[in-house]
Design an enzyme around this catalytic site. Structure first.
Site, mmCIF file in Angstrom:
data_model
loop_
_atom_site.group_PDB
_atom_site.id
_atom_site.type_symbol
_atom_site.label_atom_id
_atom_site.label_comp_id
_atom_site.label_asym_id
_atom_site.label_seq_id
_atom_site.Cartn_x
_atom_site.Cartn_y
_atom_site.Cartn_z
ATOM 1 N N ARG A 100 10.521 -15.926 -31.792
ATOM 2 C CA ARG A 100 10.351 -15.509 -33.186
ATOM 3 C C ARG A 100 9.911 -16.752 -33.949
ATOM 4 O O ARG A 100 10.655 -17.740 -34.013
ATOM 5 C CB ARG A 100 11.651 -14.938 -33.745
ATOM 6 C CG ARG A 100 11.617 -14.719 -35.239
ATOM 7 C CD ARG A 100 12.798 -13.896 -35.749
ATOM 8 N NE ARG A 100 12.630 -12.493 -35.422
ATOM 9 C CZ ARG A 100 13.272 -11.486 -36.029
ATOM 10 N NH1 ARG A 100 14.136 -11.726 -36.997
ATOM 11 N NH2 ARG A 100 13.059 -10.238 -35.690
ATOM 12 N N GLN B 241 9.277 -3.993 -32.545
ATOM 13 C CA GLN B 241 9.723 -3.025 -33.552
ATOM 14 C C GLN B 241 8.869 -1.757 -33.461
ATOM 15 O O GLN B 241 9.382 -0.637 -33.502
ATOM 16 C CB GLN B 241 9.624 -3.638 -34.952
ATOM 17 C CG GLN B 241 10.103 -2.716 -36.043
ATOM 18 C CD GLN B 241 11.597 -2.423 -35.948
ATOM 19 O OE1 GLN B 241 12.395 -3.333 -35.869
ATOM 20 N NE2 GLN B 241 11.973 -1.167 -35.965
ATOM 21 N N ASP C 109 9.683 -1.234 -45.477
ATOM 22 C CA ASP C 109 10.271 -2.519 -45.051
ATOM 23 C C ASP C 109 10.441 -3.334 -46.327
ATOM 24 O O ASP C 109 9.935 -2.958 -47.403
ATOM 25 C CB ASP C 109 9.310 -3.200 -44.055
ATOM 26 C CG ASP C 109 9.811 -4.564 -43.577
ATOM 27 O OD1 ASP C 109 11.036 -4.832 -43.663
ATOM 28 O OD2 ASP C 109 8.977 -5.374 -43.119
ATOM 29 N N CYS D 178 12.667 -0.810 -40.586
ATOM 30 C CA CYS D 178 12.951 -1.691 -39.448
ATOM 31 C C CYS D 178 14.281 -2.422 -39.604
ATOM 32 O O CYS D 178 14.865 -2.847 -38.626
ATOM 33 C CB CYS D 178 11.809 -2.685 -39.280
ATOM 34 S SG CYS D 178 11.590 -3.747 -40.723
ATOM 35 N N ARG E 116 15.593 -0.537 -30.227
ATOM 36 C CA ARG E 116 15.108 -1.916 -30.034
ATOM 37 C C ARG E 116 15.477 -2.437 -28.636
ATOM 38 O O ARG E 116 14.727 -3.173 -28.012
ATOM 39 C CB ARG E 116 15.668 -2.837 -31.122
ATOM 40 C CG ARG E 116 15.104 -2.583 -32.533
ATOM 41 C CD ARG E 116 13.606 -2.862 -32.599
ATOM 42 N NE ARG E 116 13.318 -4.176 -32.065
ATOM 43 C CZ ARG E 116 13.361 -5.312 -32.776
ATOM 44 N NH1 ARG E 116 13.613 -5.268 -34.063
ATOM 45 N NH2 ARG E 116 13.087 -6.481 -32.215
HETATM 46 N N1 CP Z 1 14.106 -5.401 -37.367
HETATM 47 C C1 CP Z 1 14.390 -6.634 -36.982
HETATM 48 O O1 CP Z 1 13.594 -7.323 -36.337
HETATM 49 O O2 CP Z 1 15.635 -7.066 -37.334
HETATM 50 P P1 CP Z 1 16.190 -8.549 -37.183
HETATM 51 O O3 CP Z 1 15.395 -9.443 -38.105
HETATM 52 O O4 CP Z 1 17.638 -8.468 -37.566
HETATM 53 O O5 CP Z 1 16.018 -8.996 -35.758
HETATM 54 N N1 NVA Z 2 8.743 -8.025 -42.663
HETATM 55 C C1 NVA Z 2 10.066 -8.532 -42.365
HETATM 56 C C2 NVA Z 2 10.596 -7.911 -41.124
HETATM 57 C C3 NVA Z 2 11.988 -8.316 -40.749
HETATM 58 C C4 NVA Z 2 12.442 -7.722 -39.460
HETATM 59 C C5 NVA Z 2 10.022 -10.037 -42.246
HETATM 60 O O1 NVA Z 2 9.066 -10.575 -41.666
HETATM 61 O O2 NVA Z 2 10.933 -10.697 -42.736
#
Ligand code: CP
Ligand code: NVA
Length: 296
Positions: A97, A127, A214, A253, A281
């Site tokens: 991430r 997701q 979202d 999400c 997920r």
């Molecule tokens: N939806 C999602 O990716 O949640 P987190 O940021 O908690 O991993």
């Molecule tokens: N669009 C959001 C999604 C979180 C899972 C972000 O990038 O923070």
């Protein structure tokens, strides 16, 4: 070598294969990883993604190792390429991430072990796969369904649009003109055979099978919070919008910013499927790990 940085790294038949794999019994791949490690790198916070990824690795017979940005320091302590070469000495795959999507592209270009995107500023493919599982559980198929995304055109929207479009669904976005996709995104979507249409106002949303939203302020955008709250005035998904779409399910999400992009009554209402999504997920990441790691 298979990587998954965005949904269109898969062709439609591979996407179908991954979605079907996500529905297969856990026992089918219980020893796939054979005690090998999977590096789980996080430069941003996470609840769903970290926990589902670590548990999927366990279900596949491997060992997850959680790594923070502060510890490894991609492009600070060491380049993204050297971090990748190092982690490849110990692990079967890297799940990451990151903020900047190009970091994932550089890691994948090293091509030592599979790289799986756990969310970047550009994309959130795991997701989208969980979302497809949720829609198929509800309606049997994505094909022929209208998915309306309300709010900011962001990483989640991009991957969702690709997945829905590639599986034959219709995707439309209700957002202010200033927060829509630009020509580069439309070209990429068109390359995958996906066309997005737009609605100017959220009260124009009707006849959808899915209403999706979202956060308006993605991780890393905190500095523009006030500006974005202003831009999205009137875009909160509320009971009136759900009543205009009585056959629709509501999706998010998560994490939700309650009473900002969606009201409590929608998030907790009878049309909401947010916990089904969260549960899927785990199925999604187990399938993607199996699909990327099974290839030699
Ligand atoms: N939806 C999602 O990716 O949640 P987190 O940021 O908690 O991993
Ligand atoms: N669009 C959001 C999604 C979180 C899972 C972000 O990038 O923070």
């Amino acid at each position: 070598m298979r990587h998954l940085l965005e949904i269109d790294d898969l062709n439609p038949s591979q996407l179908r294969q991954v979605v079907d794999l996500a529905k297969s019994p856990i026992a089918d791949n219980a020893d796939l990883l054979q005690r090998q490690g999977v590096a789980c790198y996080f430069a941003k916070p996470s609840a769903r993604t970290r926990n589902s990824t670590e548990m999927a690795v366990v279900q596949l017979g491997g060992h997850p190792v959680y790594i923070t940005a502060a510890e490894v320091g991609i492009d600070e302590r060491e380049t993204a390429e050297d971090v990748t070469r190092t982690l490849a000495c110990y692990h079967r795959a890297i799940c990451a991430r990151v903020f900047d999507h190009s970091v994932l592209e550089r890691m994948a270009a090293v091509n030592r072990i599979p790289i799986i995107n756990l969310l970047s500023d550009a994309a959130h493919p795991l997701q989208a796969i969980a979302d497809v599982l949720t829609i198929e559980e509800e309606f049997g198929s994505v094909e022929g369904q209208t998915v309306t995304y309300v709010g900011d055109s962001n990483n989640v929207t991009r991957s969702l649009a690709l997945a829905v479009g590639m599986l034959g669904g219709k995707i439309q976005i209700a957002s202010p003109p200033s927060h829509r996709f630009g020509p580069v995104d439309h070209d990429r979507l068109a390359g995958a055979g996906v066309a997005v249409s737009y609605l100017d106002r959220p009260d124009q949303v009707a006849g959808s099978q899915v209403i999706y939203t979202d956060t308006w302020i993605s991780m890393g955008q905190e500095a523009v919070r006030d500006q974005k709250l202003k831009s999205f005035e009137g875009y909160c998904v509320n009971d009136a919008m759900m009543q205009n779409n009585p056959g629709a399910i509501f999706m998010h999400c998560l994490p939700a910013h309650r009473n900002e992009e969606a009201t409590d009554s929608v998030l907790d209402g009878h049309q909401s499927r947010i916990w089904t999504q969260a549960a899927h997920r785990l199925d999604a990441v187990r399938a993607v790990l199996a699909w990327t790691c099974e290839e030699e």
